[in-house]
Design an enzyme around this catalytic site. Structure first.
Site, short mmCIF file in Angstrom:
data_model
loop_
_atom_site.label_atom_id
_atom_site.label_comp_id
_atom_site.label_asym_id
_atom_site.label_seq_id
_atom_site.Cartn_x
_atom_site.Cartn_y
_atom_site.Cartn_z
N HIS A 296 27.04 45.41 53.60
CA HIS A 296 26.55 46.51 52.78
C HIS A 296 26.27 46.03 51.36
CE1 HIS A 296 30.52 47.46 50.83
NE2 HIS A 296 30.87 46.66 51.79
N GLY A 297 25.06 46.32 50.99
CA GLY A 297 24.54 46.15 49.63
C GLY A 297 24.99 44.93 48.87
#
Lengths: 165, 951
Positions: free
Chosen positions: A16-17
């Site tokens: 994630h990100g």
């Protein structure tokens, strides 16, 4: 020569990100392997994860079985991957399958009914604890860090303090 | 004094009337300019009508006084006929028309198909233009070459005639031109003020202002960047806009906007557009138009050429058929290019004839000759055409039809002029006619190809470049030319690939001193069945020897002959046709598009049924498609819903075609159907039976299917394999294998082996391989006609084998690969993000925060003036939830100071700070600057990613 696994990370959110981008840069990988039987079957999550890849680095979502298979297949030696797994059990599974590492990075394991909080980001259940014990017994360091420039904490210490091991 | 002025001056002095006419040589001597150059100027002047010529030997020239008066006006324009000046000429003629009967004239009347296949479209266009008070903005959608620009131009003239627009001026802008540089694009469209950017030294109006009171045509609008879309939307809604560097939208312009795109209107890029544009005009592709219209189009295009060369054009039935059949993907545009090619050739061959050029079938280039067999495959269409065709057709120049409009299919120079000049030049140098023709034909081909296949050809060659030396590619091209011109060998698209790979591996082997291949008796006996190819192979051998100056062994000639045999076209007839019919504006066509791209098959068509379409209309439409695709072996109808599945018998009744229907169509099923029917000898019943078993997506059959799969797995222990085929099984095939192995590793595919096979003993080898392997796909110089997909070399090499990978994924995963489209619906993503939030976060209540976070995304989207994909929004929401959780658990992330100070100067920093206010107001959460750093970085990473993708 074998596949050079630069990082094995446990994070329930997998890729994630910014957190992943940070790690990918810090440990210099040419591939991100998200290893999870559940995600490999879930087309929507797969799509999301592949799209969240940092620029210039490819992401593949594969099953545990396949991870072990390609690790032992010389054709794939050119990969320098960072491996992301959802929980300690999956991590133990691939390490038992022969993947060589001397430390495991633990980012976050989300809380649910079966788990108890160990640190503010990490919750464990009995199966997790068993897996961490196994790692400890095999001399593998349990390194707690969200991003690479955080200071490292030892999960074993936290587990001991909580009286879980 | 320029050369041109010298010539003109001499003529004005010495040749003022017919009887005073002078010859080229006389002028050449008198003014001391080389004869060919004089000839060139004279030809040019004749074309411009400034002087006239008297045909005869030698030709005499004299000044044309009648046209002299016009000269001043014409002078300003670029004098070449058929390009820049053309539109103006047609404008003039319309103006003349105006004077007599304004308002009555309808420019659409003359448009081919205006009462037939374009009837609706014309009505739509008129409605859009006439709608009070200011008309409606219009989007024209149509495949490459279907005539979008032409149609828009007609709309403009209609508007002008009806005095709907006040000002003359049809402004065109192609959004693809500056798509890589949004700022430049915007400055072109909207203009800028002094100081807006470096080099903006004064205020400048944009195209919007230029088109005030007129019409602005934006082509390839799907390439308009999001910023541009926003500004255009605003302009559409309010009629005002701002120039670059201005803060307020104070400028006003009254502009009719017409957009055009080749893109599927359902694509995410266009969806926002489509929502805002009330009139959408869909132009049909050439295949959908009636035989009569096709003929009319052909006549029209030929007349344009006749006008340019001022001669009649004579052609036989078979040439007409070949020309119409030669259109593969490019519609009217491609037809136009092909007509230009054959007219240029005809012009060259008939230069001695002053009145007429003749197009002979035997002289057509092979790719156009192929048109005849393409057309022959479609019996119905051929029948329709034959009824309308005379054995011979003569096209006369017709001033009323005018000269061609400006469009991208128009060459930027006058081809006939080049031919004329060059022929004269070569003749002067004493070359004989055949040599001249050869020279010039090569030229024509080069000119036309370079022009109308620009992108495509370049790409192919460059991808080939990566694995084969340029020297070899050049040599192969030389061989290709030789075969085309001397040997009458039909050279096809895959020739360059296959031949250059073959030569490259052969040369590598010679240079590395490896032993020569021996010739097996199989090979010899096989080759002796093809004496022609053997002969050509000898020539090719000579060429290679000449080029590399080392002897080529005799065995190589045999292999070369086999390659040439393999590369000859395979007759394509008798395939089972497939019609995919589904509800929705483009459901069926997008499935068909995916499959035909993957497998490059041509036996499949789509029929889209918008929900409001009545079953009766649908039945007729499907019947038409079935007729189109039938090759005499029946048609398989794949439909999405039950009500359609009763159509089979009705269709058979209506069309006399054997039709079988399968419902619940999916992309995977269409793929499966295309694969199965790709075999020439597959029959409808077998394909239907097999597909019924494949049809397992409904819940009731799912279990049965799963069982079947496991059974299959058990019974099929064979490892999967891909065959790479070349004439030797050693050269090209090995290169392909290396390439494929690389692709497979790159995509982490470990359960497929690539096996090389030689054409010579292909059948036996394959039978043997099949004992141990399950063959899942084939590639190489020849299609072995197995019941698995075949990927041609050019498809394999293009785009780094991406299409190959998706093919493999399809093979490995029939059912799961229903592509997940996150960009479809907003509610879906909001739901999705809530679901994931619930799965991963401990302390926060997803239902409570998801609305706020979604609002955060919208805020960022608006303020950062960039479009956020749904996938990115989900990542952002997940990240924010993480940040909130870290805040709550007091474990925020930390960032080194120097990075922090850098981020504070980022232009996104203040925007993120403002967005964070939303969180503060709602939850009383103040994110630290360290967290802001990560949010800004998240955006920058995404932007970087999009930028690299666009490159």
């Amino acid at each position: 020569m074998t596949m050079d696994v630069r990082l094995l990370r446990i994070d329930s959110r997998l890729l994630h990100g910014q957190v992943t981008t940070n790690w990918a840069k810090a440990v210099n990988v040419n591939r991100i392997l998200v290893v999870s039987d559940r995600v490999a079957r879930d087309q929507t999550r797969k799509t999301l994860i592949v799209q969240a890849a940092p620029p210039g680095i490819r992401v593949n979502v594969i099953t545990l079985d396949k991870m072990i298979r390609i690790y032992h297949d010389r054709r794939f030696d050119i990969l320098k991957p960072m491996i992301l797994v959802e929980d300690a059990v999956d991590a133990r599974c691939i390490v038992e399958g022969g993947i060589k590492i001397d430390s495991i990075n633990i980012g976050a394991i989300s809380f649910d009914d079966t788990r108890v909080m160990v640190t503010d980001a990490i919750a464990v259940n009995a199966a997790d604890v068993a897996a961490f014990k196994w790692f400890h017994a095999h001399g593998i360091k349990l390194d707690v860090r969200k991003v690479s420039n955080d200071s490292s904490k030892n999960l074993w210490k936290s587990l001991s303090e909580k009286g879980l091991v | 004094m320029t050369r041109r002025e010298k010539v003109l001056a001499y003529l004005e002095k010495h040749a003022l009337s017919i009887d005073q006419g002078v010859t080229t040589s006389e002028i050449s001597e008198a003014i001391g300019v080389l004869r060919p150059n004089v000839s060139k100027e004279l030809n040019q002047l004749v074309r411009e009508g400034k002087i006239e010529k008297i045909n005869g030997r030698p030709t005499h020239y004299f000044v044309n006084h009648a046209t002299k008066k016009r000269e001043i006006k014409v002078e300003q324009q670029k004098p070449t006929i058929g390009f820049a000046g053309a539109a103006k000429i047609s404008e003039q003629s319309i103006k003349e028309h105006d004077a007599t009967n304004k308002n009555e004239v309808d420019v659409f009347e003359n448009m081919i198909g205006s009462r037939d296949s374009l009837k609706n479209q014309v009505e739509q266009a008129k409605a859009a233009l006439l709608y009070p008070p200011h008309g409606l903005n219009t989007l024209i959608i149509g495949p490459t070459g279907s005539g979008k620009t032409y149609f828009a131009n007609k709309m403009y003239h209609f508007a002008l005639d009806r005095e709907i627009i006040s000002k003359k001026g049809f402004t065109t802008f192609n959004c693809a031109d500056y798509a890589h540089n949004p700022q430049l694009l915007m400055s072109h469209l909207f203009g800028y003020v002094k100081g807006a950017f470096t080099g903006a030294n004064s205020d400048k109006d944009g195209l919007i202002q230029e088109a005030d009171g007129g019409m602005l045509f934006l082509d390839e609008v799907h390439r308009l960047p999001p910023e541009g879309q926003e500004m255009i939307f605003y302009f559409m809604d309010h009629g005002t806009y701002s120039r670059l560097g201005e803060t307020t939208k104070v400028h006003h312009a009254d502009v009719r906007l017409v957009y055009a795109t080749t893109e599927d209107p359902e694509s995410s890029l266009l969806q926002t557009f489509v929502r805002r544009i009330p009139i959408i005009i869909q132009l049909p592709d050439l295949k959908q138009r009636s035989a009569r219209e096709k003929l009319q189009l052909l006549e029209q295009l030929l007349t344009l050429e006749a006008n340019r060369i001022h001669k009649n054009i004579r052609l036989n039935e078979d040439v007409v058929q070949a020309l119409l059949g030669s259109v593969t993907y490019g519609n009217v545009g491609q037809l136009k290019s092909n007509i230009q090619l054959v007219c240029a050739q005809g012009f060259l061959n008939s230069m001695h004839d002053k009145n007429e050029i003749t197009l002979l079938f035997s002289q057509l280039p092979p790719n156009i000759k192929d048109g005849l067999s393409n057309l022959a495959d479609d019996r119905k269409e051929l029948g329709n055409l034959s009824r309308l065709l005379e054995p011979t057709m003569v096209i006369k120049p017709d001033a009323k039809r005018g000269l061609p409009e400006i469009d991208s299919y128009e060459l930027p120079y006058n081809l006939y002029e080049i031919i004329g000049d060059k022929a004269t030049l070569l003749k002067d140098e004493g070359l004989d006619q055949t040599a001249i023709n050869n020279f010039i034909m090569t030229d024509i081909n080069l000119h036309l190809k370079s022009f109308y296949r620009q992108g495509k050809l370049e790409k192919i060659v460059s991808s080939l470049n990566e694995i084969v030396d340029q020297e070899i590619i050049d040599l192969t091209k030389q061989i290709q030319r030789l075969l085309q011109e001397k040997e009458d060998y039909p050279v096809r698209d895959n020739f360059i690939y296959a031949m250059s790979l073959h030569i490259s591996s052969f040369i590598k082997r010679i240079q590395s001193g490896k032993p020569l291949r021996h010739i097996s008796s199989d090979l010899i006996s096989m080759v002796h069945d093809y004496p022609d190819e053997l002969k050509i192979a000898e020539h090719v051998k000579d060429l290679i020897e000449e080029h590399y100056r080392f002897p080529v062994p005799e065995s190589e000639v045999y292999y070369m002959a086999i390659l040439l045999v393999s590369l000859k076209s395979e007759p394509k007839a008798g395939k089972v046709g497939i019609v995919v019919a589904a509800h929705g504006n483009s459901t069926a066509s997008s499935m068909v598009q995916v499959v035909s791209q993957l497998l490059s098959v041509d036996n499949i068509v789509a029929y889209d049924m918008p929900l409001e379409m009545s079953p009766k209309v649908a039945l007729d439409g499907i019947a038409l498609q079935a007729k189109n695709i039938d090759r005499g072996n029946g048609v398989l109808l794949l439909v999405d819903m039950g009500s359609l599945s009763t159509f089979s018998s009705k269709l058979t009744e209506k069309t006399n075609i054997h039709v079988k229907t399968i419902d619940m169509v999916t992309t995977a099923m269409v793929l499966e159907a295309a694969r199965k029917t790709a075999l020439i000898d597959s029959d409808l019943e077998t394909v239907y039976r097999e597909l019924r078993e494949f049809n397992g997506y409904s819940r009731t059959i799912e279990k049965a299917k799963k069982k079947k799969n496991t059974v299959q797995k058990k019974s099929d222990h064979r490892e999967k394999a891909i065959l790479a085929i070349c004439s030797t099984g050693e050269g090209t095939a090995r290169r392909i294998k290396e390439l494929l192995d690389e692709i497979l590793v790159d995509n982490l595919i470990d359960d497929i082996t690539v096996i090389t096979v030689s054409v010579v003993t292909m059948k036996e080898q394959i039978a043997k391989i099949q004992q141990d392997y399950q063959i899942v796909a084939t590639t190489g110089v020849v299609n072995p006609q197995l019941a698995v997909p075949f990927v041609s070399l050019e498809n394999l090499l293009q785009g780094g084998g991406e299409s190959f990978v998706s093919l493999i994924e399809e093979i490995n995963n029939h059912t799961a690969r229903e592509a997940v489209n996150l960009e479809q619906s907003e509610s879906l993503t909001e739901e999705t993000s809530q679901k994931y939030l619930g799965q991963y976060f401990t302390f926060i209540n997803p239902a409570k925060i998801v609305k706020t976070l979604w609002g955060y995304c919208d805020f960022m989207q608006q303020r950062s003036n960039s479009h956020l994909s749904n996938a990115f929004k989900i990542s952002l929401i997940m990240h924010l939830a993480g940040a909130i959780e870290r805040y709550l658990t007091r474990s925020e992330m930390s960032v080194p100071d120097e990075k922090l100070s850098r981020i504070r100067t980022d232009k996104l920093y203040p925007i993120v700070k403002q967005a964070n206010e939303l969180l503060r107001k709602k939850f009383n959460i103040n994110l630290s600057d360290d967290e802001v750093y990560y949010i800004v970085e998240l955006f920058n990473t995404e932007k970087e990613k999009i930028d690299t993708q666009n490159k």
